[in-house]
Design a protein around this motif. Sequence first.
Motif, PDB file in Angstrom:
ATOM      1  N   GLY A   1       5.117 -12.092 -20.589  1.00 44.21           N
ATOM      2  CA  GLY A   1       3.663 -12.292 -20.499  1.00 44.21           C
ATOM      3  C   GLY A   1       2.937 -11.878 -21.771  1.00 44.21           C
ATOM      4  O   GLY A   1       1.981 -12.550 -22.219  1.00 44.21           O
ATOM      5  N   GLN A   2       3.381 -10.742 -22.303  1.00 40.38           N
ATOM      6  CA  GLN A   2       2.760 -10.294 -23.544  1.00 40.38           C
ATOM      7  C   GLN A   2       3.016 -11.268 -24.687  1.00 40.38           C
ATOM      8  O   GLN A   2       2.131 -11.532 -25.529  1.00 40.38           O
ATOM      9  CB  GLN A   2       3.289  -8.909 -23.913  1.00 40.38           C
ATOM     10  CG  GLN A   2       2.867  -7.811 -22.953  1.00 40.38           C
ATOM     11  CD  GLN A   2       3.515  -6.481 -23.272  1.00 40.38           C
ATOM     12  OE1 GLN A   2       4.260  -6.402 -24.250  1.00 40.38           O
ATOM     13  NE2 GLN A   2       3.216  -5.463 -22.462  1.00 40.38           N
ATOM     14  N   ILE A   3       4.226 -11.869 -24.705  1.00 35.26           N
ATOM     15  CA  ILE A   3       4.548 -12.828 -25.767  1.00 35.26           C
ATOM     16  C   ILE A   3       3.679 -14.075 -25.670  1.00 35.26           C
ATOM     17  O   ILE A   3       3.165 -14.610 -26.672  1.00 35.26           O
ATOM     18  CB  ILE A   3       6.049 -13.186 -25.712  1.00 35.26           C
ATOM     19  CG1 ILE A   3       6.874 -11.986 -26.141  1.00 35.26           C
ATOM     20  CG2 ILE A   3       6.371 -14.378 -26.605  1.00 35.26           C
ATOM     21  CD1 ILE A   3       8.348 -12.146 -25.927  1.00 35.26           C
ATOM     22  N   LEU A   4       3.501 -14.581 -24.433  1.00 34.68           N
ATOM     23  CA  LEU A   4       2.637 -15.744 -24.256  1.00 34.68           C
ATOM     24  C   LEU A   4       1.192 -15.454 -24.714  1.00 34.68           C
ATOM     25  O   LEU A   4       0.519 -16.301 -25.328  1.00 34.68           O
ATOM     26  CB  LEU A   4       2.662 -16.169 -22.797  1.00 34.68           C
ATOM     27  CG  LEU A   4       3.988 -16.773 -22.295  1.00 34.68           C
ATOM     28  CD1 LEU A   4       3.916 -17.031 -20.785  1.00 34.68           C
ATOM     29  CD2 LEU A   4       4.305 -18.052 -23.045  1.00 34.68           C
ATOM     30  N   SER A   5       0.761 -14.230 -24.342  1.00 37.19           N
ATOM     31  CA  SER A   5      -0.601 -13.874 -24.765  1.00 37.19           C
ATOM     32  C   SER A   5      -0.705 -13.783 -26.275  1.00 37.19           C
ATOM     33  O   SER A   5      -1.698 -14.221 -26.884  1.00 37.19           O
ATOM     34  CB  SER A   5      -0.989 -12.546 -24.119  1.00 37.19           C
ATOM     35  OG  SER A   5      -2.276 -12.151 -24.544  1.00 37.19           O
ATOM     36  N   LEU A   6       0.328 -13.242 -26.896  1.00 36.24           N
ATOM     37  CA  LEU A   6       0.324 -13.134 -28.349  1.00 36.24           C
ATOM     38  C   LEU A   6       0.428 -14.502 -29.020  1.00 36.24           C
ATOM     39  O   LEU A   6      -0.132 -14.716 -30.111  1.00 36.24           O
ATOM     40  CB  LEU A   6       1.475 -12.223 -28.805  1.00 36.24           C
ATOM     41  CG  LEU A   6       1.297 -10.735 -28.496  1.00 36.24           C
ATOM     42  CD1 LEU A   6       2.569  -9.975 -28.850  1.00 36.24           C
ATOM     43  CD2 LEU A   6       0.097 -10.151 -29.239  1.00 36.24           C
ATOM     44  N   GLU A   7       1.123 -15.484 -28.395  1.00 35.88           N
ATOM     45  CA  GLU A   7       1.201 -16.830 -28.959  1.00 35.88           C
ATOM     46  C   GLU A   7      -0.167 -17.495 -29.011  1.00 35.88           C
ATOM     47  O   GLU A   7      -0.490 -18.226 -29.959  1.00 35.88           O
ATOM     48  CB  GLU A   7       2.175 -17.663 -28.135  1.00 35.88           C
ATOM     49  CG  GLU A   7       3.633 -17.346 -28.393  1.00 35.88           C
ATOM     50  CD  GLU A   7       4.559 -18.208 -27.548  1.00 35.88           C
ATOM     51  OE1 GLU A   7       4.049 -18.929 -26.661  1.00 35.88           O
ATOM     52  OE2 GLU A   7       5.795 -18.134 -27.760  1.00 35.88           O
ATOM     53  N   GLU A   8      -0.918 -17.246 -27.952  1.00 29.90           N
ATOM     54  CA  GLU A   8      -2.261 -17.825 -27.927  1.00 29.90           C
ATOM     55  C   GLU A   8      -3.163 -17.191 -28.989  1.00 29.90           C
ATOM     56  O   GLU A   8      -3.970 -17.852 -29.627  1.00 29.90           O
ATOM     57  CB  GLU A   8      -2.864 -17.645 -26.549  1.00 29.90           C
ATOM     58  CG  GLU A   8      -2.156 -18.486 -25.472  1.00 29.90           C
ATOM     59  CD  GLU A   8      -2.720 -18.246 -24.090  1.00 29.90           C
ATOM     60  OE1 GLU A   8      -3.631 -17.390 -23.994  1.00 29.90           O
ATOM     61  OE2 GLU A   8      -2.250 -18.904 -23.128  1.00 29.90           O
ATOM     62  N   LYS A   9      -3.007 -15.828 -29.150  1.00 36.75           N
ATOM     63  CA  LYS A   9      -3.901 -15.123 -30.073  1.00 36.75           C
ATOM     64  C   LYS A   9      -3.388 -15.165 -31.509  1.00 36.75           C
ATOM     65  O   LYS A   9      -4.154 -15.120 -32.452  1.00 36.75           O
ATOM     66  CB  LYS A   9      -4.040 -13.665 -29.626  1.00 36.75           C
ATOM     67  CG  LYS A   9      -4.768 -13.507 -28.303  1.00 36.75           C
ATOM     68  CD  LYS A   9      -4.884 -12.044 -27.933  1.00 36.75           C
ATOM     69  CE  LYS A   9      -5.621 -11.852 -26.618  1.00 36.75           C
ATOM     70  NZ  LYS A   9      -5.724 -10.443 -26.229  1.00 36.75           N
ATOM     71  N   HIS A  10      -2.082 -15.209 -31.609  1.00 38.54           N
ATOM     72  CA  HIS A  10      -1.501 -15.110 -32.948  1.00 38.54           C
ATOM     73  C   HIS A  10      -0.547 -16.294 -33.164  1.00 38.54           C
ATOM     74  O   HIS A  10       0.664 -16.161 -32.979  1.00 38.54           O
ATOM     75  CB  HIS A  10      -0.760 -13.777 -33.129  1.00 38.54           C
ATOM     76  CG  HIS A  10      -1.622 -12.587 -32.808  1.00 38.54           C
ATOM     77  ND1 HIS A  10      -2.594 -12.121 -33.665  1.00 38.54           N
ATOM     78  CD2 HIS A  10      -1.681 -11.783 -31.710  1.00 38.54           C
ATOM     79  CE1 HIS A  10      -3.187 -11.077 -33.124  1.00 38.54           C
ATOM     80  NE2 HIS A  10      -2.655 -10.856 -31.914  1.00 38.54           N
TER      81      HIS A  10
END
Length: 333
Positions: free
Chosen positions: A166-175
């Motif tokens: 989940g954290q990786i998906l969130s980071l893909e969107e932001k970064h």
Amino acid sequence: MARGGINKALVQKARQAILARGENPSIDAVRVELGNTGSKTTIHRYLKELEDADRSRNAASIPLSEQLANLVSQLADQLQEETQATVAQEREQLARERLDYQSQIRQAESRIQELESQAAALAEQLQSAQQELQQAQQQRQQAEVENARLQQANRDQEARLQDRDGQILSLEEKHQHARDALEHYRQASKEQREQEQRRHESQVQQLQLEIRQLQQTLIVKQDELTRLNRDNERLLSEARQLQKDQRAQQLLLEQKLQTLEVAQSALATAERKKDTMKERCQTLQEEVARLSEINASQAEYSQNLQERLGEAIGQMKLLGHKPPADSSGASST
């Protein structure tokens, strides 16, 4: 070849030899004279026939009182000899049975000691098997605890991986610019997770194999424990049977002792009867002596009467009177 037995002539010869020495020709004495051969029953029968023959030859010349005394004495001696022979046979039989019983008791005690030793060894084996079973159960419990810990660690790891995804998906969107680096990290994390999962599965399989081995060992130990319990029950059953046989032998010995006491009581009764017969014989002898004295007194009195009668007849002759007829019907001249 059959062994030759004794006959009446041999018994008569032995009896005469014993009488010549001035001894009583009893059954035992005659048997010793014959060289300890022949049965006591046969010797007793021949002696009775010889004694009956002697009594028949001497019956005419022996007074009635003496014949009666001899008969009483012979009956008493015969009764005593028969009683002693019966008691001796009972004692010999009892001695043999006592020896057999003591031998059986010693064998039973030896068997009981052997069974007790076997039972002690089986008890030690049972205790050792129980200890091994307890250790196997402890190892199984430890394996189950370890398996539960590994499963819980796997679940925690999966939960952490899910959070990380989940954290990786969130980071893909932001970064977006860090996607390549994140993709590389995810790939590495995935490989690490697969390695950890494969290692975990290998550990689980190893633990399952150890659990199966422990279960098989437990089954074998339980079979051994069951066999040992059956052997122990069989040994206890044999020990109870031996104790039952020992009580039966003790009861048989008590019965034989009671039989011996009855025989001894019969012997004492025979002795009392013998004493009574002796007293009766003595009484009869005294009665015969008293009758003899009375007979002598009556004979003397009759003689005195005859003398007085003769004197009276003489006086009557002197006086010139005819004497009266005597008891035989003759008159004096």
